[in-house]
Write a protein that holds these residues in place. Structure first.
Motif, short mmCIF file in Angstrom:
data_model
loop_
_atom_site.label_atom_id
_atom_site.label_comp_id
_atom_site.label_asym_id
_atom_site.label_seq_id
_atom_site.Cartn_x
_atom_site.Cartn_y
_atom_site.Cartn_z
N MET A 124 1.14 -0.92 0.16
CA MET A 124 -0.16 -0.06 0.05
C MET A 124 0.79 1.71 -0.14
O MET A 124 2.22 1.37 0.67
CB MET A 124 -1.29 -0.31 1.23
N LEU A 125 0.34 2.16 -1.27
CA LEU A 125 1.41 3.87 -1.05
C LEU A 125 0.32 4.52 0.21
O LEU A 125 -0.54 5.00 -0.24
CB LEU A 125 1.04 3.70 -2.29
N LYS A 126 1.04 4.54 1.08
CA LYS A 126 0.07 5.26 2.41
C LYS A 126 0.69 6.84 2.23
O LYS A 126 1.83 7.41 1.97
CB LYS A 126 0.59 4.58 3.66
N ASP A 127 -0.69 7.78 2.45
CA ASP A 127 -0.48 9.35 3.40
C ASP A 127 0.09 9.13 4.15
O ASP A 127 -0.30 8.56 4.98
CB ASP A 127 -2.31 9.29 2.59
N LEU A 128 1.28 10.27 4.15
CA LEU A 128 1.41 10.89 5.94
C LEU A 128 1.32 12.17 4.95
O LEU A 128 2.59 13.32 4.70
CB LEU A 128 3.24 11.07 5.28
N PRO A 129 0.10 12.76 5.55
CA PRO A 129 -0.28 14.27 5.30
C PRO A 129 0.51 15.47 5.97
O PRO A 129 1.05 16.35 5.68
CB PRO A 129 -1.40 14.65 5.30
N GLN A 130 0.79 14.93 7.31
CA GLN A 130 1.85 15.89 7.59
C GLN A 130 2.93 16.13 7.14
O GLN A 130 3.79 17.47 7.42
CB GLN A 130 2.12 15.77 9.29
N ASN A 131 3.43 15.26 6.91
CA ASN A 131 5.18 15.60 5.73
C ASN A 131 5.13 15.93 4.35
O ASN A 131 5.59 16.27 3.87
CB ASN A 131 5.61 13.82 6.20
N ASN A 132 3.66 15.66 3.83
CA ASN A 132 3.44 15.66 2.74
C ASN A 132 4.68 14.64 1.40
O ASN A 132 4.95 15.51 0.49
CB ASN A 132 3.94 16.76 2.05
N CYS A 133 4.04 13.62 2.27
CA CYS A 133 4.73 12.56 1.16
C CYS A 133 4.54 11.66 1.38
O CYS A 133 2.69 11.64 1.63
CB CYS A 133 5.68 11.76 2.39
N LYS A 134 4.27 10.35 1.27
CA LYS A 134 3.70 9.36 0.80
C LYS A 134 4.84 8.17 1.40
O LYS A 134 5.79 8.48 0.95
CB LYS A 134 3.44 8.72 -0.59
N SER A 135 4.18 7.03 1.85
CA SER A 135 5.44 5.73 2.25
C SER A 135 4.33 4.48 2.13
O SER A 135 3.45 4.16 1.68
CB SER A 135 5.31 5.81 4.07
N VAL A 136 6.05 3.51 1.90
CA VAL A 136 5.81 2.49 1.94
C VAL A 136 6.51 1.54 2.74
O VAL A 136 7.72 1.28 3.20
CB VAL A 136 6.28 1.83 0.31
N ALA A 137 6.01 0.14 2.58
CA ALA A 137 7.22 -0.75 4.36
C ALA A 137 7.59 -1.86 3.39
O ALA A 137 7.57 -2.22 2.63
CB ALA A 137 5.54 -1.38 5.19
N LEU A 138 8.71 -1.17 3.64
CA LEU A 138 9.75 -2.27 4.37
C LEU A 138 10.58 -3.26 4.23
O LEU A 138 11.51 -3.88 4.60
CB LEU A 138 11.14 -1.58 3.18
N HIS A 139 9.79 -3.97 5.96
CA HIS A 139 10.18 -4.77 6.46
C HIS A 139 10.79 -5.77 5.81
O HIS A 139 11.25 -6.48 6.39
CB HIS A 139 8.58 -4.97 7.81
N GLU A 140 9.57 -6.62 5.32
CA GLU A 140 9.88 -7.55 4.75
C GLU A 140 11.07 -8.08 3.77
O GLU A 140 11.72 -8.27 3.48
CB GLU A 140 9.04 -8.46 4.09
N ILE A 141 11.43 -7.21 3.33
CA ILE A 141 12.23 -6.69 2.12
C ILE A 141 13.47 -6.56 3.39
O ILE A 141 14.88 -7.19 3.05
CB ILE A 141 12.03 -5.75 1.22
N LEU A 142 13.57 -6.13 4.03
CA LEU A 142 15.05 -5.43 4.79
C LEU A 142 15.04 -6.89 5.54
O LEU A 142 16.36 -7.01 5.34
CB LEU A 142 14.16 -4.66 5.58
N ILE A 143 14.36 -7.55 5.86
CA ILE A 143 15.09 -8.93 7.15
C ILE A 143 15.36 -9.64 5.78
O ILE A 143 16.25 -10.01 5.85
CB ILE A 143 13.33 -9.11 8.15
N ASP A 144 14.68 -10.15 4.99
CA ASP A 144 14.48 -11.01 3.64
C ASP A 144 15.66 -11.25 2.98
O ASP A 144 16.94 -12.02 3.03
CB ASP A 144 13.66 -11.10 2.99
N ASN A 145 16.02 -9.73 3.10
CA ASN A 145 17.64 -9.28 2.61
C ASN A 145 19.01 -9.14 2.63
O ASN A 145 19.94 -8.33 2.77
CB ASN A 145 17.80 -8.69 0.84
N ASP A 146 18.83 -9.09 4.04
CA ASP A 146 19.52 -8.31 5.47
C ASP A 146 20.29 -7.50 5.26
O ASP A 146 21.95 -7.37 5.40
CB ASP A 146 20.31 -9.81 5.34
N LEU A 147 19.54 -6.37 5.22
CA LEU A 147 19.95 -4.82 5.39
C LEU A 147 19.42 -4.01 6.03
O LEU A 147 18.55 -4.75 7.03
CB LEU A 147 18.94 -3.96 4.04
N ALA A 148 20.13 -2.48 6.15
CA ALA A 148 20.66 -2.37 7.77
C ALA A 148 19.23 -1.33 8.13
O ALA A 148 18.78 -0.47 6.61
CB ALA A 148 21.45 -1.17 7.26
#
Length: 125
Positions: A80-104
């Motif tokens: 999901m492309l989530k709205d962050l109206p307080q920052n005028n941005c959007k976000s995407v959750a990357l938990h799974e990708i970070l864990i699966d690929n051993d990324l900081a």
């Protein structure tokens, strides 16, 4: 009405300034935060995106979920492309990708490339 003490207000202002200084694409709390000026170009009419990480080149590819060719070629995850109206941005959750690929998962600014013809955002890890 509750008015927080000045030290909390100062901290909030400082935090917002740090977020502005981070850049247009950055990692925060295991979420990829993308400035609206980029999302308006690439993802203006969608609320979900396809995300695919290529570990050999350490790049993350993000396209609108309407891109069927990308879906068939790269076997991406839909996020999901989530709205962050307080920052005028959007976000995407990357938990799974970070864990699966051993990324900081530390908060940091990331290098990126916009491919307008393909409606693709490429993020370098």
């Amino acid at each position: 009405m509750f008015i927080p003490p000045n030290k909390y207000l100062d901290k909030l202002v400082e935090q917002k300034q740090q977020e502005k200084d981070l850049g247009k694409v950055f990692l925060k709390n295991s979420h990829l935060v993308i400035a609206n000026e980029i999302t308006e170009i690439l993802f203006s009419n969608v609320h979900h995106v396809f995300v695919s990480f290529k570990s050999d080149i350490k790049r993350l590819f993000i396209v609108p979920n309407t891109d069927e060719v990308f879906r068939k070629l790269h076997d991406p995850a839909q996020q999901m492309l989530k709205d962050l109206p307080q920052n005028n941005c959007k976000s995407v959750a990357l938990h799974e990708i970070l864990i699966d690929n051993d990324l900081a998962d530390i908060d940091r600014t990331l290098e990126y490339e916009i491919r307008e013809k393909k409606q693709m955002l490429v993020v370098q890890f």
